[in-house]
Structures are given as C-alpha cells and as structure tokens.
Design an enzyme around this catalytic site. Structure first.
Site, PDB file in Angstrom:
ATOM      1  N   ILE A 193      49.750  81.130  14.108  1.00  0.00           N
ATOM      2  CA  ILE A 193      49.127  79.819  13.869  1.00  0.00           C
ATOM      3  C   ILE A 193      48.211  79.836  12.642  1.00  0.00           C
ATOM      4  O   ILE A 193      47.894  78.782  12.110  1.00  0.00           O
ATOM      5  CB  ILE A 193      48.394  79.273  15.124  1.00  0.00           C
ATOM      6  CG1 ILE A 193      47.176  80.113  15.491  1.00  0.00           C
ATOM      7  CG2 ILE A 193      49.350  79.158  16.305  1.00  0.00           C
ATOM      8  CD1 ILE A 193      46.250  79.399  16.493  1.00  0.00           C
TER       9      ILE A 193
ATOM     10  N   ASN B  43      47.732  77.782  23.265  1.00  0.00           N
ATOM     11  CA  ASN B  43      47.093  78.858  24.025  1.00  0.00           C
ATOM     12  C   ASN B  43      46.502  79.950  23.123  1.00  0.00           C
ATOM     13  O   ASN B  43      45.516  80.589  23.483  1.00  0.00           O
ATOM     14  CB  ASN B  43      48.143  79.452  24.975  1.00  0.00           C
ATOM     15  CG  ASN B  43      47.713  80.762  25.579  1.00  0.00           C
ATOM     16  OD1 ASN B  43      46.946  80.792  26.534  1.00  0.00           O
ATOM     17  ND2 ASN B  43      48.186  81.873  25.015  1.00  0.00           N
TER      18      ASN B  43
ATOM     19  N   LYS C 123      34.733  91.017  20.977  1.00  0.00           N
ATOM     20  CA  LYS C 123      34.068  91.652  22.126  1.00  0.00           C
ATOM     21  C   LYS C 123      32.551  91.622  21.893  1.00  0.00           C
ATOM     22  O   LYS C 123      32.092  91.588  20.739  1.00  0.00           O
ATOM     23  CB  LYS C 123      34.512  93.124  22.255  1.00  0.00           C
ATOM     24  CG  LYS C 123      36.024  93.314  22.353  1.00  0.00           C
ATOM     25  CD  LYS C 123      36.552  92.921  23.705  1.00  0.00           C
ATOM     26  CE  LYS C 123      38.063  93.082  23.764  1.00  0.00           C
ATOM     27  NZ  LYS C 123      38.688  92.233  24.748  1.00  0.00           N
TER      28      LYS C 123
ATOM     29  N   SER D 245      38.145  76.404  27.547  1.00  0.00           N
ATOM     30  CA  SER D 245      37.469  77.443  28.332  1.00  0.00           C
ATOM     31  C   SER D 245      36.272  76.808  29.023  1.00  0.00           C
ATOM     32  O   SER D 245      35.846  75.705  28.628  1.00  0.00           O
ATOM     33  CB  SER D 245      36.981  78.525  27.359  1.00  0.00           C
ATOM     34  OG  SER D 245      36.101  79.406  27.991  1.00  0.00           O
TER      35      SER D 245
ATOM     36  N   TYR E 126      32.565  81.983  19.847  1.00  0.00           N
ATOM     37  CA  TYR E 126      33.651  81.563  20.748  1.00  0.00           C
ATOM     38  C   TYR E 126      33.301  80.224  21.394  1.00  0.00           C
ATOM     39  O   TYR E 126      34.145  79.325  21.479  1.00  0.00           O
ATOM     40  CB  TYR E 126      33.865  82.660  21.798  1.00  0.00           C
ATOM     41  CG  TYR E 126      35.003  82.408  22.762  1.00  0.00           C
ATOM     42  CD1 TYR E 126      36.325  82.561  22.369  1.00  0.00           C
ATOM     43  CD2 TYR E 126      34.752  82.038  24.085  1.00  0.00           C
ATOM     44  CE1 TYR E 126      37.375  82.335  23.270  1.00  0.00           C
ATOM     45  CE2 TYR E 126      35.791  81.813  24.984  1.00  0.00           C
ATOM     46  CZ  TYR E 126      37.103  81.963  24.567  1.00  0.00           C
ATOM     47  OH  TYR E 126      38.133  81.738  25.455  1.00  0.00           O
TER      48      TYR E 126
ATOM     49  N   VAL F 167      31.353  77.853  20.234  1.00  0.00           N
ATOM     50  CA  VAL F 167      31.473  76.761  19.252  1.00  0.00           C
ATOM     51  C   VAL F 167      32.943  76.428  19.013  1.00  0.00           C
ATOM     52  O   VAL F 167      33.336  75.261  18.955  1.00  0.00           O
ATOM     53  CB  VAL F 167      30.757  77.121  17.934  1.00  0.00           C
ATOM     54  CG1 VAL F 167      30.947  76.004  16.906  1.00  0.00           C
ATOM     55  CG2 VAL F 167      29.279  77.381  18.166  1.00  0.00           C
TER      56      VAL F 167
ATOM     57  N   LYS G 197      35.480  76.719  21.024  1.00  0.00           N
ATOM     58  CA  LYS G 197      36.115  76.036  22.167  1.00  0.00           C
ATOM     59  C   LYS G 197      35.512  74.643  22.382  1.00  0.00           C
ATOM     60  O   LYS G 197      36.234  73.718  22.786  1.00  0.00           O
ATOM     61  CB  LYS G 197      36.004  76.893  23.423  1.00  0.00           C
ATOM     62  CG  LYS G 197      36.854  78.171  23.366  1.00  0.00           C
ATOM     63  CD  LYS G 197      38.354  77.864  23.311  1.00  0.00           C
ATOM     64  CE  LYS G 197      39.207  79.102  23.431  1.00  0.00           C
ATOM     65  NZ  LYS G 197      40.650  78.831  23.428  1.00  0.00           N
TER      66      LYS G 197
ATOM     67  N   VAL H 288      40.110  85.295  33.677  1.00  0.00           N
ATOM     68  CA  VAL H 288      41.407  85.897  33.957  1.00  0.00           C
ATOM     69  C   VAL H 288      41.480  87.344  33.433  1.00  0.00           C
ATOM     70  O   VAL H 288      40.960  87.660  32.350  1.00  0.00           O
ATOM     71  CB  VAL H 288      42.531  85.037  33.315  1.00  0.00           C
ATOM     72  CG1 VAL H 288      43.900  85.604  33.658  1.00  0.00           C
ATOM     73  CG2 VAL H 288      42.435  83.592  33.791  1.00  0.00           C
TER      74      VAL H 288
ATOM     75  N   THR I  54      42.849  89.736  31.480  1.00  0.00           N
ATOM     76  CA  THR I  54      43.706  89.892  30.289  1.00  0.00           C
ATOM     77  C   THR I  54      42.994  90.812  29.293  1.00  0.00           C
ATOM     78  O   THR I  54      41.835  91.193  29.504  1.00  0.00           O
ATOM     79  CB  THR I  54      43.933  88.536  29.578  1.00  0.00           C
ATOM     80  OG1 THR I  54      42.656  88.077  29.086  1.00  0.00           O
ATOM     81  CG2 THR I  54      44.548  87.484  30.487  1.00  0.00           C
TER      82      THR I  54
HETATM   83  P1  NDP Z   1      44.778  87.467  25.124  1.00  0.00           P
HETATM   84  O1  NDP Z   1      43.850  88.040  24.105  1.00  0.00           O
HETATM   85  O2  NDP Z   1      45.260  88.330  26.225  1.00  0.00           O
HETATM   86  O3  NDP Z   1      46.038  86.794  24.406  1.00  0.00           O
HETATM   87  C1  NDP Z   1      45.848  85.971  23.292  1.00  0.00           C
HETATM   88  C2  NDP Z   1      47.195  85.649  22.702  1.00  0.00           C
HETATM   89  O4  NDP Z   1      46.973  84.843  21.519  1.00  0.00           O
HETATM   90  C3  NDP Z   1      47.955  86.884  22.237  1.00  0.00           C
HETATM   91  O5  NDP Z   1      49.346  86.676  22.436  1.00  0.00           O
HETATM   92  C4  NDP Z   1      47.644  86.938  20.749  1.00  0.00           C
HETATM   93  O6  NDP Z   1      48.626  87.617  19.992  1.00  0.00           O
HETATM   94  C5  NDP Z   1      47.671  85.456  20.447  1.00  0.00           C
HETATM   95  N1  NDP Z   1      47.108  85.115  19.136  1.00  0.00           N
HETATM   96  C6  NDP Z   1      45.877  85.393  18.643  1.00  0.00           C
HETATM   97  N2  NDP Z   1      45.788  84.935  17.382  1.00  0.00           N
HETATM   98  C7  NDP Z   1      46.976  84.369  17.071  1.00  0.00           C
HETATM   99  C8  NDP Z   1      47.511  83.735  15.931  1.00  0.00           C
HETATM  100  N3  NDP Z   1      46.810  83.619  14.797  1.00  0.00           N
HETATM  101  N4  NDP Z   1      48.770  83.247  15.974  1.00  0.00           N
HETATM  102  C9  NDP Z   1      49.519  83.364  17.101  1.00  0.00           C
HETATM  103  N5  NDP Z   1      49.078  83.989  18.213  1.00  0.00           N
HETATM  104  C10 NDP Z   1      47.821  84.475  18.189  1.00  0.00           C
HETATM  105  O7  NDP Z   1      43.975  86.186  25.704  1.00  0.00           O
HETATM  106  P2  NDP Z   1      44.119  85.385  27.086  1.00  0.00           P
HETATM  107  O8  NDP Z   1      45.512  85.410  27.541  1.00  0.00           O
HETATM  108  O9  NDP Z   1      43.028  85.819  27.964  1.00  0.00           O
HETATM  109  O10 NDP Z   1      43.723  83.913  26.581  1.00  0.00           O
HETATM  110  C11 NDP Z   1      44.660  82.867  26.436  1.00  0.00           C
HETATM  111  C12 NDP Z   1      43.871  81.591  26.192  1.00  0.00           C
HETATM  112  O11 NDP Z   1      42.999  81.336  27.294  1.00  0.00           O
HETATM  113  C13 NDP Z   1      42.967  81.636  24.975  1.00  0.00           C
HETATM  114  O12 NDP Z   1      42.932  80.363  24.369  1.00  0.00           O
HETATM  115  C14 NDP Z   1      41.604  81.952  25.573  1.00  0.00           C
HETATM  116  O13 NDP Z   1      40.553  81.551  24.730  1.00  0.00           O
HETATM  117  C15 NDP Z   1      41.665  81.152  26.841  1.00  0.00           C
HETATM  118  N6  NDP Z   1      40.758  81.567  27.891  1.00  0.00           N
HETATM  119  C16 NDP Z   1      40.882  82.793  28.467  1.00  0.00           C
HETATM  120  C17 NDP Z   1      40.038  83.157  29.501  1.00  0.00           C
HETATM  121  C18 NDP Z   1      40.165  84.472  30.208  1.00  0.00           C
HETATM  122  O14 NDP Z   1      39.375  84.721  31.157  1.00  0.00           O
HETATM  123  N7  NDP Z   1      41.098  85.338  29.852  1.00  0.00           N
HETATM  124  C19 NDP Z   1      38.969  82.248  29.980  1.00  0.00           C
HETATM  125  C20 NDP Z   1      38.932  80.987  29.303  1.00  0.00           C
HETATM  126  C21 NDP Z   1      39.803  80.666  28.298  1.00  0.00           C
HETATM  127  P3  NDP Z   1      48.513  89.213  19.654  1.00  0.00           P
HETATM  128  O15 NDP Z   1      49.049  89.933  20.858  1.00  0.00           O
HETATM  129  O16 NDP Z   1      49.382  89.334  18.444  1.00  0.00           O
HETATM  130  O17 NDP Z   1      47.075  89.517  19.394  1.00  0.00           O
END
Ligand code: NDP
Length: 284
Positions: free
Chosen positions: A63, A89, A95, A139, A192, A194, A196, A228, A230
């Site tokens: 993206i 997503n 961190k 979020s 983060y 800001v 979201k 979650v 992850t």
């Molecule tokens: P992860 O870090 O596990 O996964 C993030 C995904 O986004 C990965 O596939 C990563 O790819 C991809 N990504 C990052 N930058 C880009 C980019 N420039 N182009 C395309 N893909 C990209 O995060 P989560 O699964 O935990 O989070 C998913 C969503 O949920 C996010 O929007 C997060 O902010 C939101 N969220 C998560 C929470 C949680 O508790 N986990 C809580 C609240 C919101 P790559 O593997 O290449 O890095």
C-alpha cells in the site's frame, strides 16, 4: 472477464488479515484475494490456506507504493470489471522498545496507516460497484478521546471536516513529533494512536461521501478487532486471529441495503460504539 464478485484484503499474509481471508473464503460469494507486499510471504500464506481446504487468489500489494495499487486496480478492472469488498487491514506499529526517534516513528506510522490507506482508497474507490462494502481496520487506539486536546478532537470530528483538513492535521502531528513539541500541541505520545484516530476520522468523511455517491448502497465502517495474538502485539493479545477477524468479516459481508452499521465505529463483539463520546466497552 468474469461476472464474479471480488473481495480484497490488504496485508493478509499473516495475522488478522489472514484470518479475514479465511473467513471470507467460507462466506463471501465470489473470489477472495489475499494480498501481500512480499510475493514469497504471500505465496506461503496461500499454500497454508490451500492445505486447510480454502481457495483464495493472490495478488501482490504494497500500500506504500502507488504503482502497486494501480497495478491491482487495473487487474481488478480487467478481470472483474470492478470491486465489491475492500478490507483495509494493512498497518504497522512500532514496539514500545523501538529505538528509532519519535519523529521518524511518527512519519512512518502516519505514512502507512493513514496516508497510504487514503491513497489506496483514492485509487480503488472509483472501481467500487454498487452495494460494495469497505472496512477500515482501526483500533481501540483510534477512539477520538485518545487525543488529549479538545480543540483537536473538535476539528477531527467536525460534521463538515474534509479529507484535506484531516490530512493537514496528520502532517502537523508529524512536524510537531519531529520538533519534539507534539505534547504541547495537544497530541498523545503514541504515533499509532494518531494514525488510527486519523483513519477513523477519515472513515466518517468517506461515509458522508458515499451517501452522496450515485452508486447505490456503498457502505464503509471502521472497526476495533480486539486485542489479538499476532506479531503486532508480540503475541500478547488475548483473542485468536480468527476471533479478531469476526467483526471485520461481518462488516465486509453486510447484506444489501443494510440500515446499520453505516459509517460506524464497531467493536470486536460487533456492537456499535459512539466514536466521539464512548463509552468504550470493557477489556480488550
Ligand atoms: P500484523 O503485524 O500481524 O500484520 C500486519 C499485516 O500488514 C502484515 O501482513 C504486513 O505485511 C502488512 N503490511 C504492513 N505494511 C504494509 C504495506 N505497506 N503494504 C501491504 N501490507 C502491509 O498485525 P495484525 O494482524 O495484528 O493487525 C491487523 C490490523 O489490525 C492492523 O490494522 C492493526 O493496526 C489492527 N489492530 C490490531 C490489533 C491487535 O491486537 N493485533 C488491535 C487493534 C487493531 P508484512 O508481513 O510484509 O509485514
């Protein structure tokens, strides 16, 4: 060209996005695209899902790169004649222990989570078909009251705020983060948060725009998927990715001509939360 419907989930090679693809493979009436910025991580994810008996398609998508989004748009237009479901997503989060300067973290986080998502919407929204569903994964951090300044909250939530004004505020945050005076200016100490809040504010404007759109019944919502387990949470989250995928997938699959939720902030248990005033449901 096929007459099939098509769904795209950004950043879906792992985590919540991966679980959303799995859910949509079972429930969406059409082709589901798992996308990844990295081809080999994407293919590995596809192979994993195929082993589990699902049949997603794959397309590369970074993206942050306009050209990558344009290639996807042209592919969708050529092979499907449009887009029916988009789950925004993909996101990044530094961190707590990250050593990069705060200004650099601000620039990169706002870039991917806000500006790249906006840019993708600008490129893909023109090919959305009537009844399309858009889900912006925000979020609990995207709740408006996470912004300390009442003045900033008022600007971000004004009923007539524009995309340009939200983008300008995001730029001002990055500048103040670099200058080290973001707290004085009323911003929180989290890039983060800001990013979201910006995405959630954007969702509300997109909702207003879709209400005026000549294409019928295009619906956008923003969602907190829950805390979650992850990579993003260093696996401290309490919900399984499949549980985190429930509310985003429900929003992606809202039936035609649904009354609610529309332009709403939705919690992981699918309840609608008042983005301006709360209350915020309990834990995670
Ligand atoms: P992860 O870090 O596990 O996964 C993030 C995904 O986004 C990965 O596939 C990563 O790819 C991809 N990504 C990052 N930058 C880009 C980019 N420039 N182009 C395309 N893909 C990209 O995060 P989560 O699964 O935990 O989070 C998913 C969503 O949920 C996010 O929007 C997060 O902010 C939101 N969220 C998560 C929470 C949680 O508790 N986990 C809580 C609240 C919101 P790559 O593997 O290449 O890095």
């Amino acid at each position: 060209m096929t007459a099939k419907k098509v769904a795209v989930v950004t950043g879906s090679n792992k985590g919540i996005g991966f679980a959303i693809v799995k859910e949509l493979c079972q429930k969406f009436d059409g082709d589901v695209f798992l996308t990844s910025r990295d081809d080999s991580r994407g293919q590995a994810a596809i192979n994993q899902l195929k082993k589990e008996g699902f049949n997603p398609k794959f397309h590369q998508l970074d993206i942050d790169h306009k050209g990558s989004v344009e290639v996807l748009r042209d592919f969708l237009q050529k092979n499907y004649g449009g887009l029916d479901c988009l789950v925004n997503n993909a996101a990044i989060a530094y961190k707590n222990a990250a050593t990069e300067p705060f200004g650099e973290q601000a620039e990169n986080t706002i870039k991917t989570n806000y500006f790249s998502t906006l840019n993708l919407c600008n490129i893909l929204f023109p090919i959305l078909r009537p009844h399309a569903r858009v889900v912006n994964v925000s979020s609990s951090a995207g709740f408006l009251r996470k912004i300390p300044s009442g003045e900033l909250r008022k600007k971000l939530s004004a009923p007539d705020v524009t995309v340009e004004e939200i983008s300008q505020l995001m730029k001002e945050f990055v500048e103040s983060a670099k200058a080290g005076n973001h707290s004085e200016k009323g911003w929180p100490n989290s890039t983060y948060v800001v990013s979201k809040v910006g995405l959630s504010a954007l969702t509300r404007v997109q909702h207003r725009m879709f209400q005026q759109d000549p294409r019928e019944d295009i619906v956008v919502n923003h969602v907190h998927p829950g805390y979650v387990d992850t990579d993003m949470t260093s696996h401290k989250g309490v919900l399984k990715p499949e549980e985190g995928a429930q509310a985003p997938s429900w929003l992606a699959l809202l039936p035609e001509n649904v009354e609610k939720p529309k332009g709403d902030y939705v919690w992981h248990d699918c309840q609608i939360v008042d983005w301006l005033n709360g209350p915020i449901p309990g834990a995670h």
